[in-house]
Design a protein around this motif. Structure first.
Motif, PDB file in Angstrom:
ATOM      1  N   LEU A  13       0.832  -1.213   0.000  1.00  7.13           N
ATOM      2  CA  LEU A  13       0.000   0.000   0.000  1.00  7.13           C
ATOM      3  C   LEU A  13       0.863   1.258   0.000  1.00  7.13           C
ATOM      4  CD1 LEU A  13      -2.908  -0.918   2.411  1.00  7.13           C
ATOM      5  CD2 LEU A  13      -3.152  -0.091   0.067  1.00  7.13           C
ATOM      6  N   HIS A  41       0.117   0.444  -4.342  1.00  5.40           N
ATOM      7  CA  HIS A  41      -0.750  -0.631  -4.829  1.00  5.40           C
ATOM      8  C   HIS A  41      -2.079  -0.594  -4.090  1.00  5.40           C
ATOM      9  CE1 HIS A  41       2.582  -1.862  -7.266  1.00  5.40           C
ATOM     10  NE2 HIS A  41       3.353  -1.879  -6.193  1.00  5.40           N
ATOM     11  N   ARG A  42      -2.990  -1.471  -4.461  1.00 10.09           N
ATOM     12  CA  ARG A  42      -4.367  -1.367  -3.977  1.00 10.09           C
ATOM     13  C   ARG A  42      -4.783  -2.571  -3.142  1.00 10.09           C
ATOM     14  NH1 ARG A  42      -7.752   0.660  -9.028  1.00 10.09           N
ATOM     15  NH2 ARG A  42      -9.041   1.574  -7.402  1.00 10.09           N
ATOM     16  N   ARG A  79      -8.370   3.566   3.839  1.00  8.63           N
ATOM     17  CA  ARG A  79      -8.905   4.702   3.091  1.00  8.63           C
ATOM     18  C   ARG A  79      -8.409   6.017   3.700  1.00  8.63           C
ATOM     19  NH1 ARG A  79     -13.240   5.397  -0.278  1.00  8.63           N
ATOM     20  NH2 ARG A  79     -14.061   3.364   0.269  1.00  8.63           N
ATOM     21  N   ARG A  99      -8.260   5.893  -3.485  1.00  2.80           N
ATOM     22  CA  ARG A  99      -7.638   5.215  -4.632  1.00  2.80           C
ATOM     23  C   ARG A  99      -6.905   3.935  -4.215  1.00  2.80           C
ATOM     24  NH1 ARG A  99      -5.849   3.168  -8.528  1.00  2.80           N
ATOM     25  NH2 ARG A  99      -4.430   3.772 -10.152  1.00  2.80           N
ATOM     26  N   SER A 100      -6.564   3.823  -2.920  1.00  2.00           N
ATOM     27  CA  SER A 100      -5.817   2.658  -2.446  1.00  2.00           C
ATOM     28  C   SER A 100      -6.699   1.423  -2.287  1.00  2.00           C
ATOM     29  CB  SER A 100      -5.149   2.967  -1.103  1.00  2.00           C
ATOM     30  OG  SER A 100      -6.126   3.125  -0.088  1.00  2.00           O
ATOM     31  N   LEU A 101      -8.019   1.603  -2.413  1.00  2.00           N
ATOM     32  CA  LEU A 101      -8.937   0.483  -2.226  1.00  2.00           C
ATOM     33  C   LEU A 101      -9.544   0.047  -3.548  1.00  2.00           C
ATOM     34  CD1 LEU A 101     -10.865   1.671   0.945  1.00  2.00           C
ATOM     35  CD2 LEU A 101      -8.806   0.267   0.810  1.00  2.00           C
ATOM     36  N   LEU A 102      -9.818  -1.216  -3.647  1.00  7.11           N
ATOM     37  CA  LEU A 102     -10.445  -1.805  -4.816  1.00  7.11           C
ATOM     38  C   LEU A 102     -11.483  -2.799  -4.315  1.00  7.11           C
ATOM     39  CD1 LEU A 102     -10.105  -1.783  -7.933  1.00  7.11           C
ATOM     40  CD2 LEU A 102      -8.540  -3.702  -7.665  1.00  7.11           C
ATOM     41  N   THR A 107     -11.033  -7.921  -7.532  1.00  7.64           N
ATOM     42  CA  THR A 107     -10.007  -8.112  -8.549  1.00  7.64           C
ATOM     43  C   THR A 107      -9.978  -9.580  -8.963  1.00  7.64           C
ATOM     44  OG1 THR A 107      -7.698  -7.646  -9.168  1.00  7.64           O
ATOM     45  CG2 THR A 107      -8.049  -8.617  -6.998  1.00  7.64           C
TER      46      THR A 107
END
Length: 140
Positions: free
Chosen positions: A26, A30-31, A70, A76-79, A82
């Motif tokens: 992170l 990256h996410r 968050r 933006r760090s969360l998804l 995937t």
């Protein structure tokens, strides 16, 4: 996690460094999809990882407690989900390296075959760099 656009499932025993590695990734931009409680489903012969709604964005890091990714790293760090394309298995014991092919095997999860890379946490290597490089190598 999603690293360089590749869904990465990190496995290992309790205390093996999974959350610490996720935290390191992170900080490198990256996410995060989920910490500890990733839910896996198959869709069209692909493995999809997502996080239960109540745990979204939360991480438990030994010594730091529950962290809000968050708030710390931004939305933006969360998804939400995937496609898992690589499994990284953290092991406390040394893993005998295959100098030519690396420590890759195939692991089946819910019937989906995935490349699985075993890395030893006892060698003191920067696991985030190894994870990033393995994901970049998979993109080729």
């Amino acid at each position: 996690m999603q690293v360089h656009g590749i869904g990465l499932l990190i496995l290992g025993a309790a205390g093996s460094g999974k959350s610490a590695l996720a935290l390191d990734l992170l900080t490198r931009g990256h996410r995060l999809v989920a910490d500890d409680a990733v839910e896996l489903v198959t869709q069209k012969k692909q493995l999809i990882g997502h996080c239960p709604r109540r745990l979204r964005g939360l991480m438990e890091v030994r010594g730091l407690g529950i962290l809000d990714a968050r708030r710390l790293f931004g939305a933006r760090s969360l998804l939400q989900r995937t496609r898992v394309r690589l499994v990284l298995k953290l092991r406390p014991e040394p893993v005998e390296p295959d100098r030519l092919r690396g420590n890759y095997r195939t692991m089946r999860i819910a019937g989906v075959p995935l490349p699985c890379l075993s890395l030893s946490t006892s060698l003191g290597h920067n696991l985030a760099v190894y994870a990033e490089t393995a994901c970049l190598n998979l993109r080729r």
